[in-house]
Design a protein around this motif. Structure first.
Motif, PDB file in Angstrom:
ATOM      1  N   UNK A  86      48.916  51.877  36.157  1.00  0.00           N
ATOM      2  CA  UNK A  86      47.741  50.608  35.787  1.00  0.00           C
ATOM      3  C   UNK A  86      48.370  50.158  37.079  1.00  0.00           C
ATOM      4  N   UNK A  87      47.538  49.123  38.306  1.00  0.00           N
ATOM      5  CA  UNK A  87      48.153  48.124  38.928  1.00  0.00           C
ATOM      6  C   UNK A  87      46.765  47.206  39.454  1.00  0.00           C
ATOM      7  N   UNK A  88      47.381  46.451  40.559  1.00  0.00           N
ATOM      8  CA  UNK A  88      45.274  46.509  40.406  1.00  0.00           C
ATOM      9  C   UNK A  88      45.497  46.966  41.788  1.00  0.00           C
ATOM     10  N   UNK A  89      43.762  46.586  42.044  1.00  0.00           N
ATOM     11  CA  UNK A  89      43.658  47.720  43.522  1.00  0.00           C
ATOM     12  C   UNK A  89      43.990  46.910  44.714  1.00  0.00           C
ATOM     13  N   UNK A 130      35.651  43.561  46.362  1.00  0.00           N
ATOM     14  CA  UNK A 130      34.841  43.119  44.885  1.00  0.00           C
ATOM     15  C   UNK A 130      36.213  42.751  44.380  1.00  0.00           C
ATOM     16  N   UNK A 131      36.770  40.600  44.194  1.00  0.00           N
ATOM     17  CA  UNK A 131      37.298  40.509  43.033  1.00  0.00           C
ATOM     18  C   UNK A 131      37.241  41.021  41.629  1.00  0.00           C
ATOM     19  N   UNK A 132      35.819  41.566  41.187  1.00  0.00           N
ATOM     20  CA  UNK A 132      35.857  41.887  39.851  1.00  0.00           C
ATOM     21  C   UNK A 132      36.246  43.628  39.745  1.00  0.00           C
ATOM     22  N   UNK A 133      36.527  44.363  40.322  1.00  0.00           N
ATOM     23  CA  UNK A 133      37.098  45.325  40.641  1.00  0.00           C
ATOM     24  C   UNK A 133      38.968  45.472  40.768  1.00  0.00           C
ATOM     25  N   UNK A 134      39.573  44.537  40.539  1.00  0.00           N
ATOM     26  CA  UNK A 134      40.710  44.537  41.111  1.00  0.00           C
ATOM     27  C   UNK A 134      41.848  45.403  39.965  1.00  0.00           C
ATOM     28  N   UNK A 226      40.937  35.444  43.632  1.00  0.00           N
ATOM     29  CA  UNK A 226      42.093  34.586  44.305  1.00  0.00           C
ATOM     30  C   UNK A 226      43.688  35.720  44.337  1.00  0.00           C
ATOM     31  N   UNK A 227      43.334  36.691  44.479  1.00  0.00           N
ATOM     32  CA  UNK A 227      44.330  37.971  44.435  1.00  0.00           C
ATOM     33  C   UNK A 227      44.742  37.517  43.163  1.00  0.00           C
ATOM     34  N   UNK A 237      42.633  37.514  35.559  1.00  0.00           N
ATOM     35  CA  UNK A 237      42.786  39.685  36.032  1.00  0.00           C
ATOM     36  C   UNK A 237      41.446  39.667  35.466  1.00  0.00           C
ATOM     37  N   UNK A 238      40.791  40.701  36.296  1.00  0.00           N
ATOM     38  CA  UNK A 238      39.297  40.790  36.004  1.00  0.00           C
ATOM     39  C   UNK A 238      39.318  41.696  34.961  1.00  0.00           C
ATOM     40  N   UNK A 239      38.299  41.135  33.899  1.00  0.00           N
ATOM     41  CA  UNK A 239      37.838  42.067  32.798  1.00  0.00           C
ATOM     42  C   UNK A 239      38.014  43.285  32.762  1.00  0.00           C
TER      43      UNK A 239
END
Length: 256
Positions: A86-89, A130-134, A226-227, A237-239
């Motif tokens: 798992x990581x950030x998109x 979309x930052x909410x899906x990062x 903000x990444x 972190x995105x929820x």
């Protein structure tokens, strides 16, 4: 009552001395085994992470190989085929040239390097960032062509959604300028209904994708707003919502 003879008193003193020495040795052994409370940093303090089971499940993402420099962080999560990270998109823009090194420290990859074979990214991130899906997941195999499974090597974190607003998490991540992971634990707060915030210093560039662990389970990754944050002292972190859970299930559940 009879008085003890000198020889009796000498034997008594020698026996007492042996008992005291034995007790001192036992106390020394116990003191080694007991955890040092001072060794656990207070909440909100960032330190170098020790080399333990949790830290070994976290690794750095490199461009092409260990000589390419590490730019993000990822963590192994539990899956049917034992091959998911798992990581950030936003860390997976170039999956074909990205490699993962769990437990990386001081230029060495004790569990080898792993190349990505598939990515699981929300369409709203792919289409509009979309930052909410990062939050994203990927499958990996040994870069040397072996048949090992990464979860067999280091274990994997379970994934946990629906956390309380102020859940305390531990963040483990690799700043690009460091050759060992950093660790910080603190209570989080909701920055918005879709973004979670934590105050931890020194989580600079390279820590994107770092796992946020709540009671040992993945509750988010550093990224989102903000990444992941414009300053090292505040991270986001995105929820972990339904979309992230669906991505995880796609990556983690074996098709066969």
């Amino acid at each position: 009552m009879h008085s003890r003879r000198p020889a009796d008193r000498a034997r008594t003193r020698r026996a007492a001395s042996r008992i005291l020495l034995a007790l001192a040795a036992m106390a020394a052994l116990v003191s080694v085994d007991l955890p040092d409370a001072a060794a656990v940093p207070p909440l909100g303090v960032t330190v170098e992470a020790g080399s333990d089971a949790a830290a070994n499940r976290v690794g750095a993402l490199f461009a092409d190989g260990l000589d390419g420099g590490h730019f993000c962080t990822a963590a192994v999560v539990h899956s049917d085929d034992r091959d998911v990270i798992a990581t950030a998109a936003h860390c997976l823009d170039n999956p074909d040239t990205t490699v993962f090194a769990p437990g990386y420290r001081d230029g060495k990859a004790p569990y080898g390097t792993w190349k990505l074979t598939g990515t699981y990214i929300a369409p709203s991130w792919t289409d509009g960032r979309d930052p909410d899906q990062d939050i994203a997941f990927a499958t990996v195999v040994p870069a040397d062509g072996g048949a090992r499974r990464i979860e067999d090597a280091v274990g994997g974190f379970p994934v946990a959604t629906e956390q309380p607003d102020e859940v305390t998490v531990t963040v483990l991540g690799y700043p690009s300028s460091d050759e060992a992971p950093l660790r910080c634990a603190n209570a989080t707060s909701l920055f918005s209904q879709t973004q979670r915030r934590i105050d931890c210093p020194d989580l600079s560039g390279g820590t994107s994708g770092s796992p946020w662990l709540a009671d040992g389970a993945l509750a988010g990754v550093l990224g989102g707003y903000e990444a992941g944050g414009a300053v090292p002292e505040v991270s986001y972190s995105a929820v972990m919502g339904d979309q992230a859970l669906e991505l995880y299930r796609e990556a983690a559940v074996s098709a066969g």
